[in-house]
Design an enzyme around this catalytic site. Structure first.
Site, PDB file in Angstrom:
ATOM      1  CB  SER A   1     -15.160   1.857  -4.329  1.00  0.00           C
ATOM      2  OG  SER A   1     -15.109   2.885  -3.373  1.00  0.00           O
TER       3      SER A   1
ATOM      4  NE  ARG B   1      -4.165   1.811   0.982  1.00  0.00           N
ATOM      5  CZ  ARG B   1      -5.202   2.132   0.226  1.00  0.00           C
ATOM      6  NH1 ARG B   1      -5.226   1.767  -1.037  1.00  0.00           N
ATOM      7  NH2 ARG B   1      -6.221   2.803   0.730  1.00  0.00           N
TER       8      ARG B   1
ATOM      9  CB  THR C   1      -9.466  -1.559  -7.374  1.00  0.00           C
ATOM     10  OG1 THR C   1     -10.868  -1.869  -7.332  1.00  0.00           O
ATOM     11  CG2 THR C   1      -9.161  -0.607  -6.255  1.00  0.00           C
TER      12      THR C   1
END
EC number: 2.3.2.2
Length: 578
Positions: free
Chosen positions: A475, A100, A388
């Site tokens: 999301s 991340r 994503t």
């Protein structure tokens, strides 16, 4: 070859505008050796090719993710971040790799507050000030060094080929560029890539990215050091800082050299005799799904037809409670206390289950975080990543990957450097450090990583064998998509494909890539049998929105000695194996 695979191949290979590099021969999405599943056919075919050449799951992940960053840079890439859940079949072990993005050393809790102490808007955050230190390339390089079989250069080459020779731009990328055009048009690299004079290039256009090709060639030769200790990192720092105001937080090359991939806790729970294995915080979807399943296990969903409203009501209500816990307690465990054990404790789950009404919708005032410590953090949701990409892999050795990655929102920060689109992950922190005198778990701190709803997950059968590998883009809706799939497989005895095909029904706010508004309430997928349940949902007390609820699930199911790929028909997702 399946009819669906033949149709996909026909569509891709017959495009009149673009002539992408040839695909390998497509087998059925069923086999007994290996399988890959991803949200883009270029990505899927790359993974298939790598496994066919003798690569393992990590090799396939590296090549697939790099290609995804070329063909879907609006959603993912080496300028963004990644969570990868890895299963080592030989050792029967799991590793949760956290790549991340991290806040730079200059970041402060109040950096997104105005002079009056009020949070600035999302649109004011997006741009150079939203860039965090990316982690995807570092994760790919580290995991390859630890587990890869094929040469690094070999794994980078497919992405170079697409960047140099071209690929067909898909409708998702086009829609996102249109949605974000007012901020994208100011970046010279993005404008050169996506605009033809004054018009955005249409879906199907043959796209090349020569600057990305040059960057990838350097990465093939130098590894991750080209970004984290070298010229690319410095160019990112210089470009971003040149666009920031004097009083705004700057990046440094030291931020890049200090970045580390972290191993996070594995979250394990049990459902219908199967182990549910997922990623610990700051990837918060796994805890949410585990909490929801623990509550649902107390109901006999298997004997409730999936065409009835009641099992969906139970899923919705369990998720509403678990989501409140996620928003309150999820954060970077290197910086805040994250009471995962307490959130999954049997007594606590019992108490949360008792809050689900016997019938009808729960009252919003009662849907609050539970108390598992002396202090309940502030319940501040903030902004969630919008766009994503996901990859699921099982190799011929039985190793598996569930990997979800993002650049933070569609087209990330809107800053592109040397062909690399940079993330907007700083926008995924809570913009306020406290609320009503309570600390916010997801507040900004130097080096910290923002909370995510990403949910890479695996299911083990009662004999301890891998049963399911799954994940999705989407999301804050991602955990719900994954939950539906698990319930479909384990309660209703559906194939993974049939479970993915079930309608998406969940409570929350839907972020639509093409719409200027984001409806909140019970989201019911349009053009599915779920529409027939709307009168009943309305009578239950839900405010219902019948809209496209577009997931991007990619799953691999292992059953009776066979491997089955399952992919989402709502998108261009595909599964390939043999």
């Amino acid at each position: 070859m399946s009819v669906r695979s033949l149709l996909l191949l026909s569509i891709v290979s017959s495009a009149v505008i673009a002539k992408p590099a040839p695909f390998p021969t497509l087998p059925n999405s069923e086999g007994d050796k290996f399988m890959v599943s991803a949200t883009n056919p270029y990505v899927t075919s790359t993974g298939y090719s790598i496994l066919k050449q003798g690569g393992n799951a990590i090799d396939a992940m590296v090549a697939m993710q790099l290609v995804m960053g070329v063909v879907e840079p609006d959603m993912t890439g080496i300028g963004g971040g990644t969570f990868a859940l890895y299963y080592d079949n030989k050792n029967k072990s799991f590793t949760a790799y956290d790549g991340r993005d991290a806040a730079p050393a200059s970041a402060t809790p109040d950096m997104f507050l105005d002079s009056n102490g009020q949070a600035i808007s999302r649109n004011d955050i997006l741009g150079p000030r939203s860039v965090a230190i990316p982690g995807t390339l570092k994760l790919l390089y580290r995991t390859h060094k630890e587990h890869g079989k094929l040469d690094w250069q070999q794994l980078v080459q497919p992405a170079i080929n697409y960047a140099e020779n071209g690929y067909a731009m898909n409708s998702y990328t086009y829609d996102i560029v249109v949605r974000e055009k007012t901020r994208l048009i100011h970046d010279p690299e993005i404008k050169t890539l996506y605009w033809d004079d004054k018009e955005i290039r249409p879906t199907g256009t043959k796209m090349t990215n020569p600057k990305m090709a040059a960057t990838l060639k350097k990465i093939a030769a130098e590894g991750d050091s080209y970004m984290y200790q070298g010229a690319l990192g410095q160019h990112i720092v210089d470009t971003v800082n040149a666009r920031l105001k004097d009083n705004e937080s700057k990046l440094t090359l030291k931020d890049f050299t200090d970045y580390k991939v972290k191993q996070r806790d594995i979250v394990k729970s049990s459902y219908r005799g199967h182990d549910i294995v997922s990623f610990g915080y700051p990837a918060s979807g796994g805890v949410l799904v585990s909490q929801s399943l623990d509550m649902l296990e107390k109901s006999d969903i298997a004997n409730m037809p999936y065409t009835n409203a009641e099992p969906w009501r139970l899923m919705v209500e369990a998720m509403r409670l678990a989501k409140e816990d996620r928003i309150a307690y999820a954060g970077d465990p290197s910086y805040v206390d994250t009471p995962v054990k307490e959130l999954l404790a049997e007594g606590y789950i019992d108490d949360r289950y008792e809050m689900i009404p016997e019938e009808g919708a729960g009252k919003s005032k009662d849907i609050t975080p539970g108390k598992v410590s002396d202090t309940v953090p502030a319940n501040h949701e903030g902004f969630e990543s919008q766009d994503t990409g996901h990859i699921s892999i099982v190799d011929s050795e039985g190793n598996a990957i569930a990997m979800t990655s993002t650049v933070g929102t569609g087209m990330g920060s809107g800053v592109m450097v040397d062909g690399v689109l940079l993330n907007a992950q700083m926008a995924n922190f809570s913009s306020i450090p406290t609320l009503n005198g309570k600390p916010v778990q997801n507040a900004i701190e130097a080096g910290k990583r923002p909370r995510s709803a990403i949910t890479p997950l695996m299911v083990m059968d009662p004999d301890g064998k891998l049963r399911l590998v799954v994940g999705s883009p989407g999301s804050s809706q991602i955990p719900g998509y994954v939950l539906k799939t698990i319930v479909g497989v384990l309660d209703w005895d559906l194939s993974a494909q049939a479970a993915i095909d079930l309608p998406n029904i969940q409570y929350g706010t839907k972020i639509d890539r093409t719409k200027p508004y984001n409806p909140t309430g019970l989201l019911v997928e349009k053009r599915t049998f779920a529409e027939s349940l709307v009168p009943e949902f309305t009578e239950m007390g839900y405010k219902v929105h019948v809209i496209p609820v577009v997931s991007g699930l990619n799953a691999i199911e292992l059953k009776d000695g066979k491997i089955y790929g399952a992919s989402d028909r709502r998108r261009a997702s595909t599964s390939l194996g043999e």
